[in-house]
Design a protein around this motif. Structure first.
Motif, PDB file in Angstrom:
ATOM      1  N   LYS A  19      -2.298   2.047  -7.695  1.00  0.00           N
ATOM      2  CA  LYS A  19      -3.575   1.893  -7.642  1.00  0.00           C
ATOM      3  C   LYS A  19      -4.360   2.160  -8.614  1.00  0.00           C
ATOM      4  O   LYS A  19      -5.614   2.004  -8.668  1.00  0.00           O
ATOM      5  N   PHE A  21      -4.336   0.926 -11.568  1.00  0.00           N
ATOM      6  CA  PHE A  21      -4.413  -0.130 -12.285  1.00  0.00           C
ATOM      7  C   PHE A  21      -5.464  -1.088 -11.451  1.00  0.00           C
ATOM      8  O   PHE A  21      -5.736  -2.194 -11.650  1.00  0.00           O
ATOM      9  N   GLY A  22      -6.004  -0.311 -10.265  1.00  0.00           N
ATOM     10  CA  GLY A  22      -7.193  -1.241  -9.549  1.00  0.00           C
ATOM     11  C   GLY A  22      -6.672  -1.132  -8.002  1.00  0.00           C
ATOM     12  O   GLY A  22      -5.734  -0.953  -7.514  1.00  0.00           O
ATOM     13  N   GLN A  23      -7.778  -1.187  -7.320  1.00  0.00           N
ATOM     14  CA  GLN A  23      -7.543  -0.832  -5.746  1.00  0.00           C
ATOM     15  C   GLN A  23      -6.868  -2.192  -5.362  1.00  0.00           C
ATOM     16  O   GLN A  23      -6.267  -1.740  -4.322  1.00  0.00           O
ATOM     17  N   HIS A  24      -6.848  -3.165  -5.808  1.00  0.00           N
ATOM     18  CA  HIS A  24      -5.848  -4.250  -5.199  1.00  0.00           C
ATOM     19  C   HIS A  24      -4.090  -3.807  -5.248  1.00  0.00           C
ATOM     20  O   HIS A  24      -3.665  -4.579  -4.449  1.00  0.00           O
ATOM     21  N   TRP A  25      -3.911  -2.859  -6.162  1.00  0.00           N
ATOM     22  CA  TRP A  25      -2.812  -2.619  -6.105  1.00  0.00           C
ATOM     23  C   TRP A  25      -2.316  -1.605  -4.898  1.00  0.00           C
ATOM     24  O   TRP A  25      -1.138  -1.042  -4.881  1.00  0.00           O
ATOM     25  N   HIS A 193      -0.605  -9.020 -16.564  1.00  0.00           N
ATOM     26  CA  HIS A 193      -1.152  -8.505 -15.801  1.00  0.00           C
ATOM     27  C   HIS A 193      -2.977  -8.399 -15.960  1.00  0.00           C
ATOM     28  O   HIS A 193      -3.341  -8.215 -16.977  1.00  0.00           O
ATOM     29  N   GLY A 194      -3.761  -8.772 -15.177  1.00  0.00           N
ATOM     30  CA  GLY A 194      -5.224  -8.643 -15.269  1.00  0.00           C
ATOM     31  C   GLY A 194      -5.647 -10.400 -15.541  1.00  0.00           C
ATOM     32  O   GLY A 194      -5.008 -10.900 -16.306  1.00  0.00           O
ATOM     33  N   ASP A 217       0.435  -9.657  -8.799  1.00  0.00           N
ATOM     34  CA  ASP A 217      -0.862  -9.419  -8.745  1.00  0.00           C
ATOM     35  C   ASP A 217      -1.686 -10.991  -9.113  1.00  0.00           C
ATOM     36  O   ASP A 217      -2.584 -11.161  -8.572  1.00  0.00           O
TER      37      ASP A 217
END
Length: 229
Positions: A19, A21-25, A193-194, A217
């Protein structure tokens, strides 16, 4: 049915929460597990092109591999750049017999030849050192060995590679040259990623070859159908 999903980045034995790397993780493995168990049957195939576990050693990857092993379907894995635990094909294959591992070789599944290597970054204007060139050429040679091992034995050829087959400008590479030369049907890869990185991945049909990005992701942590075979 054939599915694919890459970059699982599991860390059940390591303190590596994704996470950051972002809340979606956040607890992304639960999203993957729920979708996987809902859709995949025992006679289906799932391709996992690299960055499987954050473990540094083979023994440390045991819980991560167990997580994958307990999910339905037959699984074929390729090494990613973060898979330091994967020290040799013979060792991982011996220790985890319930999974199939590909490293510069191939596996026949029904009428499909599945082959691959880790790959490497392709020549580009931003950063491509002499060491990168050495690794790139080595991986191109390994990919050709894998393709040769399956040529003329199957009706279709699918390639698994952790790294994208081109640079960020989507320019042709020695990898794409090989795929055209060996009449590859599909290329499945991850690593990116991203939102900005996703644009740097070759996707869709080019020269009759389908290129498919399956970073988890990018897929919103849901498996991608590759073939309804």
């Amino acid at each position: 049915m054939i599915y694919a999903i890459g970059d699982l980045h599991l860390s059940f034995s390591n303190d590596k929460p994704m996470k950051v790397f972002g809340q979606h993780w956040d607890q992304h493995y639960i999203k993957i597990k729920n979708d996987w168990e809902k859709r995949v049957k025992d006679d289906d195939l799932v391709l996992v092109p690299g960055d499987i576990s954050w473990a540094m050693k083979l023994e440390e990857a045991r819980e991560d591999i167990k997580f994958i092993s307990q999910l339905p379907g037959r699984k074929i894995l390729v090494k990613g750049n973060h898979d330091y635990w994967w020290n040799s094909l013979s060792k991982v294959s011996t220790m985890y017999k319930e999974l199939d591992f590909i490293q510069n070789n191939s596996i026949i599944y029904k009428n499909i030849g599945i082959c691959g290597t880790r790959g490497w970054i392709c020549p580009n204007e931003t950063k491509f050192t002499k060491d990168d060139e050495k690794l790139y050429n080595r991986e191109v040679n390994r990919m050709e060995i894998a393709l040769k091992s399956i040529r003329e034995q199957v009706d279709k050829i699918y390639v698994m590679s952790h790294f994208p087959p081109t640079n960020d400008k989507l320019e042709p590479s020695d990898f794409t040259r090989l795929y055209n030369e060996y009449n590859v049907n599909k290329v499945i890869y991850g690593h990116l990623h991203g939102e900005e990185s996703f644009k740097m991945g070759l996707q869709g049909v080019v020269d009759e070859i389908e290129y498919i990005l399956v970073s988890c992701d990018y897929l919103n942590f849901k498996l991608k159908i590759i073939d309804r075979e």
